[in-house]
Motif scaffolding. Sequence first.
Motif, short mmCIF file in Angstrom:
data_model
loop_
_atom_site.label_atom_id
_atom_site.label_comp_id
_atom_site.label_asym_id
_atom_site.label_seq_id
_atom_site.Cartn_x
_atom_site.Cartn_y
_atom_site.Cartn_z
N UNK A 173 40.28 54.42 9.80
CA UNK A 173 38.99 54.28 10.45
C UNK A 173 38.00 53.54 9.58
N UNK A 202 39.45 50.08 20.92
CA UNK A 202 40.77 50.54 20.50
C UNK A 202 41.01 52.00 20.85
N UNK A 203 40.00 52.63 21.46
CA UNK A 203 40.15 54.02 21.87
C UNK A 203 40.16 55.00 20.70
N UNK A 204 39.40 54.70 19.65
CA UNK A 204 39.35 55.58 18.48
C UNK A 204 38.02 56.32 18.43
N UNK A 205 38.10 57.60 18.14
CA UNK A 205 36.89 58.42 18.12
C UNK A 205 36.90 59.33 16.91
N UNK A 206 35.72 59.87 16.59
CA UNK A 206 35.68 60.92 15.58
C UNK A 206 35.31 62.23 16.25
N UNK A 212 47.15 54.82 10.97
CA UNK A 212 45.91 54.06 11.17
C UNK A 212 44.84 54.35 10.15
N UNK A 228 32.05 61.19 18.73
CA UNK A 228 31.52 59.83 18.86
C UNK A 228 32.64 58.81 18.78
N UNK A 229 32.27 57.61 19.23
CA UNK A 229 33.25 56.52 19.20
C UNK A 229 33.24 55.84 17.84
N UNK A 230 34.40 55.52 17.34
CA UNK A 230 34.51 54.66 16.16
C UNK A 230 34.77 53.23 16.64
N UNK A 280 39.72 64.05 11.59
CA UNK A 280 38.42 64.15 12.25
C UNK A 280 37.77 62.77 12.40
N UNK A 300 39.43 59.91 12.81
CA UNK A 300 40.33 58.93 13.40
C UNK A 300 41.21 59.62 14.44
N UNK A 301 40.70 59.74 15.64
CA UNK A 301 41.48 60.34 16.71
C UNK A 301 41.71 59.28 17.79
#
Lengths: 134, 175
Positions: free
Chosen positions: A123, A94-98, A121, A88-90, B159, B161-162
């Motif tokens: 989250x 900013x293009x950050x995902x989990x 970084x 999923x997207x965080x 996990x 923060x990718x």
Amino acid sequence: MPTEEMGSRILPQPPEVDARVVLTVVGGFLLIVAAAVVGLLVFLKADVPGALAPKRERPFPAPTLQTTPQGDLAKFEAAQHEALSDYGWIDRDRGLAHVPIDDAMRMIAARGEHAYDPLPGSSDPPADAGGGKR
Amino acid sequence: MKARLLSSLILCGALAGCGDHSMFRQNRYGTFSKAALFKNGSEAQPLPVGVVAQGDLARAEAAGKPPPVDMALLSRGRERYDIYCSPCHGYSGRGDGMIVQRGFPAPPSYHSDRLRAADAQHFFDVITNGYGVMYSYAARVDVRDRWAIAAYIRALQQSQHVDVADVPELRSKLP
């Protein structure tokens, strides 16, 4: 041999006690009580706002007891594991995902000798950045 | 004749059971009692200089040498983390474990800037010595397992923060 029968014994109060004195004392006591009550009511009305108003019921907090601790734990664990098992997207901007934890473990293992190195970084929202109580 | 012999044997057996055989009284010093055997007259003797517990040297060496990280170590770390850490830190490391849900002070999230920037030695030291209201887990978690947990914490941080730019193939799996 005494011939006294029951009910004709000598009473503790002699019959010659003046009833007016007794009535005066009782009446005086009642007057003092009445004056105290009236004085208290006047004081409360004048100086304690809301003292004579009817009390509103305050909501009682629900007890924090667990009626089904096993069920609570199962639900809690399911919710927590779900957060570690999907993509999923965080922050899409900013293009950050989990990612699932298994993927993340493979990524860490692939870092080789840098596996222990800090990750860049964060989250979490900034409010959490300082850490909580420990 | 036989009956007399039998009764004598039973009597002997019964007599042998008499007395205090509970081992309550033993030929030893009681805790903190006086002891004439030693020079200082005390039963409690300090450790001789230079004595270490068995395995202490190996543990000290392992503490300073993180094992190489592979999937086996991370799996071990995950297992140990779920057992010892998740009740407070939560399975995802956000400091929201079940103990915290029930009123215990919340530990910080592993996904905060501060802990993402912390080196693995910090996690190892906290497990070893405790921190704040967290007590030491040195007696429960072996040295190698502490490093395994530290590595798994990195996986937890990863996990959540990718950067998709670093893993282009991830884009097809995202909603």
